[in-house]
Design a protein around this motif. Structure first.
Motif, short mmCIF file in Angstrom:
data_model
loop_
_atom_site.label_atom_id
_atom_site.label_comp_id
_atom_site.label_asym_id
_atom_site.label_seq_id
_atom_site.Cartn_x
_atom_site.Cartn_y
_atom_site.Cartn_z
N VAL A 360 -3.32 42.69 61.38
CA VAL A 360 -3.03 41.50 60.59
C VAL A 360 -2.13 41.87 59.40
N GLU A 361 -2.40 43.01 58.79
CA GLU A 361 -1.57 43.46 57.67
C GLU A 361 -0.11 43.58 58.08
N ALA A 362 0.14 44.16 59.27
CA ALA A 362 1.51 44.30 59.75
C ALA A 362 2.13 42.94 60.00
N MET A 363 1.38 42.04 60.60
CA MET A 363 1.87 40.70 60.90
C MET A 363 2.25 39.95 59.63
N ARG A 364 1.41 40.05 58.61
CA ARG A 364 1.69 39.40 57.34
C ARG A 364 2.89 40.05 56.63
N HIS A 365 3.09 41.33 56.86
CA HIS A 365 4.19 42.04 56.21
C HIS A 365 5.52 41.35 56.48
N ASP A 366 5.76 40.97 57.74
CA ASP A 366 7.03 40.31 58.07
C ASP A 366 7.20 39.04 57.24
N LEU A 367 6.14 38.23 57.17
CA LEU A 367 6.21 36.99 56.40
C LEU A 367 6.41 37.27 54.91
N GLU A 368 5.76 38.29 54.40
CA GLU A 368 5.88 38.61 52.97
C GLU A 368 7.30 39.06 52.62
#
Length: 663
Positions: A360-368
């Protein structure tokens, strides 16, 4: 208003549920992370307990058990679906949820159309014996046939959609006093033979820049949950800017049962509002002056629903999506105001997990990374993400244009060995239609979803001779399932004027709501025809400027396989050429009828090196200060065009107070 003690306790336990991950037994023998062409900063940290978070934020219960981890796996041939290998130990270890094509899976092989998955599970001793046990799958690509203790539980078709089976009657004696065996047979033809199914960019048979490694089998979280005899199966929520909430609480019972719904602020058990309704019936209630959700202020409210002895936690944001005319130009409106849509094209592929992000952290990274420079939107390109992706978009403040995963667009023409056809026939169309409905039903309660895309670049779209054209019928289908959002019937190319958007694709420069266009066809059925002023002007894809990278950051070390629509020699020149494109888009906002742009793309994907980020997410090509100021200039230009009064056309749907204006 403060809640009664019993209800407050239920809310508190529901909020803790996301942290309540019960241990499970797993076959850990033999799993080994594979070394793929490329990894990410999160690859080595995945371990054997991937995706431990509760996977379904819209219907979340306290009593659940995550089944992710190391399972057993076997490649098989056709004809074995009715002969489960009960009691055997399958030969190979596989990490769930990771498709076997990925390095994270421990398999990293392609071309296995048929396979078996195997694991065991126990039912927690503290789960009520009188309760039912549900087995949930986030997504299995493409067909899944499920067995528990050797007995067939059910079948599901569609590689992007969640499904649930009640497995209570298949468990060991005493509702799980012994270990239970779970077997899943998977069939995934992708684009082999003449199969034409929703696959997006996956391929086993095609070459070229825009086709990528496929994903087979279990690629999202699998979990159990304990529910009473009558339980909530689905929650539909539509909360408008006027405070009206339209809700349907779907339950396992056929009759209507009373429920209580409680709205409260995030992290609080203090009731903001309460209401009562009956299950399986639409119900509208009103909230007094809620804080509205916008990309700049993505305010969300927690929701708790209590139906008998069942209790779920959920959430929503208050906002209204509509369409109106400002100074004679059709515009997309958020909360009654023109909202310029600035988005990357987001493929959602990962070098280590293919379809499944490593975490989830990696997935959110793109959005951030997108949020940091000012993107307010994402076009989720012909892929459906795990539910936690849409939760992240809700929390961070993104507008999502959600594409339907497309059919294979280039079937060999049986009557012309050198040609291809778009659509095989009515069966492929009917299955596409069914799965389009599944997508809308599954995602329509997420606040961030702004519009639905039906077809991308005529992929699987019926030919011009096949009238009436299906996009008109499918636009009406989508609106009947979700009248609270806009519909992009055709993104790019063959446009017969259905839906709310006139969507142009043009590499490498924009042609957005403008009086000039590419001569690739003629008339309303042409690929890109003149802007249609009766609809919203959208640059659905443009840019595509790329830069080749050294082998340590690239899927292909061979530079000849690293390609894009246009290549720059250095990062400095990549920024110059990209910003030059975006400035042209700004000028078209100022001069013409441009209401949004979609830049290609968030990350590199395999041989396609035109990302804002490298495929391994270790390189961010953007000069952040330059990109931030240029993106802000887009919003400033749009604001100058959007200051006049809005003339609303169409009809008031009356769902949660959401006014939707469709011609």
């Amino acid at each position: 208003m403060r809640l009664p003690g019993a209800v407050a306790a239920l809310l508190a336990s529901a909020m803790l549920a996301k942290c309540s991950i019960l241990p499970r037994q797993a076959h850990n023998t033999g799993y080994q992370l594979q070394t793929g062409p490329l990894d990410t900063p999160w690859t080595a940290d995945v371990g054997t307990n991937p995706w431990p978070e509760h996977p379904r934020p819209k219907v979340q219960r306290e009593q659940w058990k995550n089944l992710n981890g190391v399972w057993r796996w076997r490649n098989v041939t056709a004809g074995q679906v009715d002969n489960p290998p009960k009691g055997e130990t399958l030969e190979r270890a596989v990490l769930v949820p990771s498709c076997p094509e990925s390095a994270l899976s421990g398999i990293m092989e392609k071309g296995h159309l048929y396979s078996w998955y195997q694991t065991t599970f126990d039912i927690p001793a503290d789960w009520p014996k009188e309760n039912r046990v549900l087995l949930n799958f986030g997504a299995v690509d493409y067909e899944a046939t499920v067995y528990v203790n050797g007995q067939k539980v059910g079948f599901h078709r569609g590689g992007y959609f969640e499904f649930t089976f009640d497995v209570t009657d298949y468990l060991g004696s005493n509702n799980g006093s012994r270990s239970n065996e779970l077997l899943v047979h998977v069939f995934d033809p992708t684009d082999t033979d003449r199969y034409q199914i929703p696959i997006g960019k996956q391929t086993l048979t095609r070459g070229g820049m825009i086709w990528y490694t496929p994903c087979t089998g279990i690629w999202q979280t699998t979990w159990l949950e304990s529910v009473p005899n009558e339980y909530i199966t689905k929650l539909d929520l539509a909360a408008g800017a006027d405070g009206n909430v339209n809700v349907t609480v779907h339950s396992s019972g056929n009759s209507s049962s009373p429920y209580e719904i409680i709205v409260h602020e995030l992290g609080s058990t203090e009731a903001f509002a309460t209401a009562s309704g009956e299950s399986n019936k639409p119900f509208v209630f009103e909230i007094d002056s809620p804080d509205l959700w916008t990309p700049n202020s993505p305010t969300l409210y927690n929701i708790t629903v209590i139906l008998g002895s069942d209790s779920i936690s959920s959430y929503t944001g208050f906002r209204t999506i509509s369409r109106g005319v400002i100074d004679g130009v059709q515009r997309p409106l958020l909360n009654g105001e023109f909202e310029f849509f600035w988005s990357p094209l987001d493929q959602g592929f990962w070098p280590d997990g293919i379809y499944t992000p490593p975490s989830v952290e990696a997935m959110r990274h793109d959005l951030e990374q997108l949020k940091e420079v000012g993107f307010n939107a994402v076009r989720k390109h012909i892929k459906v993400e795990p539910a936690l992706y849409y939760k992240a978009a809700d929390e961070l403040g993104f507008l999502i244009i959600q594409d339907m995963p497309s059919l294979r667009p280039d079937l060999p023409d049986p009557n012309n060995g050198c040609g291809s056809i778009r659509l095989e026939g009515p069966e492929a169309q009917q299955e596409f239609d069914r799965q389009l409905g599944l997508m809308v039903e599954q995602l329509k309660s997420y606040t961030s979803i702004f519009a639905w895309t039906i077809y991308n670049e005529e992929w699987g779209q019926a030919t011009d001779e096949a009238q009436p054209w299906p996009e008109f019928r499918l636009t009406n289908l989508v609106r009947s399932l979700d009248p609270t959002r806009l519909v992009n019937a055709v993104s790019g190319w063959t446009d017969h004027t259905a839906g709310d958007f006139d969507d142009n694709h043009h590499y490498s420069t924009p042609q957005c709501g403008s009086p000039f266009w590419s001569v690739q066809g003629s008339g309303p059925s042409g690929y890109n025809s003149a802007y249609d002023p009766s609809r919203i002007g959208l640059q659905g894809e443009f840019g595509g400027v790329g830069q080749q990278l050294p082998s340590e950051h690239a899927w292909f070390s061979d530079l000849s396989k690293q390609t894009a629509y246009e290549l720059a020699n250095t990062t400095e020149m990549w920024n110059y050429r990209s910003i030059q494109n975006i400035v042209q888009l700004r000028e078209q906002i100022e001069r013409f009828a441009c209401s949004g742009g979609v830049w290609t793309q968030t990350t590199d994907v395999e041989g396609e090196v035109n990302g804002l980020l490298s495929y391994d997410r270790r390189i961010n090509r953007m000069d952040k200060e330059l990109w931030s100021s240029t993106i802000q200039s887009l919003y400033d230009a749009a604001a100058k065009r959007g200051n006049s009064s809005v003339a609303v056309e169409g009809r008031n749907i009356g769902l949660g107070g959401m006014q939707n204006v469709f011609p």
